[in-house]
Design a protein around this motif. Structure first.
Motif, short mmCIF file in Angstrom:
data_model
loop_
_atom_site.label_atom_id
_atom_site.label_comp_id
_atom_site.label_asym_id
_atom_site.label_seq_id
_atom_site.Cartn_x
_atom_site.Cartn_y
_atom_site.Cartn_z
N PHE A 26 -5.60 -6.58 -44.74
CA PHE A 26 -6.42 -5.68 -43.92
C PHE A 26 -7.81 -5.53 -44.53
CE2 PHE A 26 -7.58 -1.17 -42.84
CZ PHE A 26 -7.82 -1.41 -41.49
N SER A 27 -8.83 -5.71 -43.73
CA SER A 27 -10.21 -5.56 -44.19
C SER A 27 -10.62 -4.10 -44.01
CB SER A 27 -11.14 -6.48 -43.39
OG SER A 27 -12.48 -6.35 -43.82
N ARG A 28 -10.39 -3.32 -45.06
CA ARG A 28 -10.62 -1.87 -44.94
C ARG A 28 -12.11 -1.55 -44.93
NH1 ARG A 28 -12.04 1.08 -49.57
NH2 ARG A 28 -11.25 2.97 -48.56
N ASP A 75 -8.58 2.62 -44.39
CA ASP A 75 -9.98 2.96 -44.17
C ASP A 75 -10.31 4.35 -44.70
OD1 ASP A 75 -10.61 0.60 -42.88
OD2 ASP A 75 -10.42 1.43 -40.86
N GLN A 87 -2.94 5.16 -38.56
CA GLN A 87 -3.42 3.88 -39.06
C GLN A 87 -2.41 3.25 -40.01
OE1 GLN A 87 -6.85 3.46 -41.83
NE2 GLN A 87 -7.67 2.04 -40.29
N VAL A 146 -1.17 -0.44 -39.21
CA VAL A 146 -1.58 -1.52 -40.13
C VAL A 146 -0.43 -1.94 -41.03
CG1 VAL A 146 -3.09 -2.08 -42.08
CG2 VAL A 146 -4.01 -0.87 -40.08
N HIS A 197 1.51 -4.27 -38.54
CA HIS A 197 0.56 -5.38 -38.71
C HIS A 197 -0.44 -5.48 -37.55
CE1 HIS A 197 2.81 -6.95 -42.18
NE2 HIS A 197 3.88 -6.64 -41.50
N PRO A 214 -4.21 -4.46 -36.77
CA PRO A 214 -5.48 -3.90 -37.28
C PRO A 214 -5.99 -2.81 -36.34
CG PRO A 214 -5.51 -6.30 -37.37
CD PRO A 214 -4.30 -5.93 -36.56
N THR A 215 -6.11 -1.61 -36.85
CA THR A 215 -6.45 -0.45 -36.03
C THR A 215 -7.41 0.44 -36.80
OG1 THR A 215 -4.26 -0.52 -34.98
CG2 THR A 215 -5.50 1.54 -34.79
N ARG A 216 -8.45 0.90 -36.14
CA ARG A 216 -9.42 1.80 -36.76
C ARG A 216 -9.23 3.22 -36.25
NH1 ARG A 216 -10.99 -1.45 -40.92
NH2 ARG A 216 -11.59 -3.50 -40.12
#
Length: 215
Positions: free
Chosen positions: A31-33, A114, A191, A195, A199, A201-203
């Motif tokens: 995950f790209s936090r 995040d 989140q 995530v 799996h 990706p959620t903001r």
């Protein structure tokens, strides 16, 4: 369990412990936090501690002591502001020890979600840690009135997105413990579910908080 498998009805208690730990760690690693510059706000950290008991895997939520000056009585993850020289991981583990009497090594940390900016002037970093079989928590009465163990399956509920007076952003609520869990904790756990468990990706940093959380 393949990453693209539909997990909407999955029984997390059926997942082998080592398998689940590995999958959560891999999901967080991929995950790209988003990190947020505090920009004058206070840095804080909260801990999502994955704990196993006879019912399966779950997390701890605390009920804040009624004697606290802010957010008394609210449900929250263990956490607090960073001390000088601390990073989010160290602060989250320290707060777990101070609030619940649980000492956990840094190696238990699986990853971060995040950053979440709060209306009360904090930037919160959610830290996810794997505790496995842990001793029962011993709440510090000055900070914690009660501790609730939430099965992972209880996080698989439909969130509610509700308007906030005076804001153009909705707030999120999660139906839990016979009521509704509010942001920021609800946003962070949503989140985590999306995530780390599904799996996806959620903001959530765009989601607002109810007015009582920041007035």
């Amino acid at each position: 369990m393949p990453v693209d498998e539909d997990r909407s009805e999955y029984r997390w208690s059926d997942v082998p412990t080592d398998h689940l730990r590995r999958e959560v760690a891999e999901a967080l690693g991929a995950f790209s936090r988003r990190a947020i510059d505090p920009d004058g706000r206070k840095s804080a950290a909260v801990l999502i501690a994955i704990v196993k008991n006879a019912e399966g895997q779950g997390i701890w939520l605390t009920e804040r002591s009624p004697g606290l000056r802010s957010h008394a009585g609210q449900l929250a993850l263990p956490g607090g502001k960073l001390d000088p020289g601390e990073d989010a991981e160290a602060a989250a583990l320290r707060e777990l020890h101070e609030e619940l009497g649980i000492a956990t090594p840094r190696s238990a940390v699986l990853g971060l979600l995040d950053d979440y900016p709060t209306r009360s002037g904090y930037v919160m970093t959610p830290v996810v840690a794997w505790l496995g079989h842990s001793p029962d928590p011993t709440p510090n009465p000055a900070e914690v009135a009660a501790v609730h163990w939430i099965p992972l399956s209880d996080l698989d509920v439909d969130p509610l997105f509700v308007p906030v007076p005076g804001s153009d952003r909705p707030a999120i609520q999660l139906p839990l413990l016979g009521g509704h869990l509010h942001a920021p904790t609800a946003a962070i756990l949503y989140q985590f579910r999306e995530v780390a468990l599904h799996h996806r990706p959620t903001r959530v940093d765009h989601m607002d908080q109810p007015r009582f959380a920041w007035e």
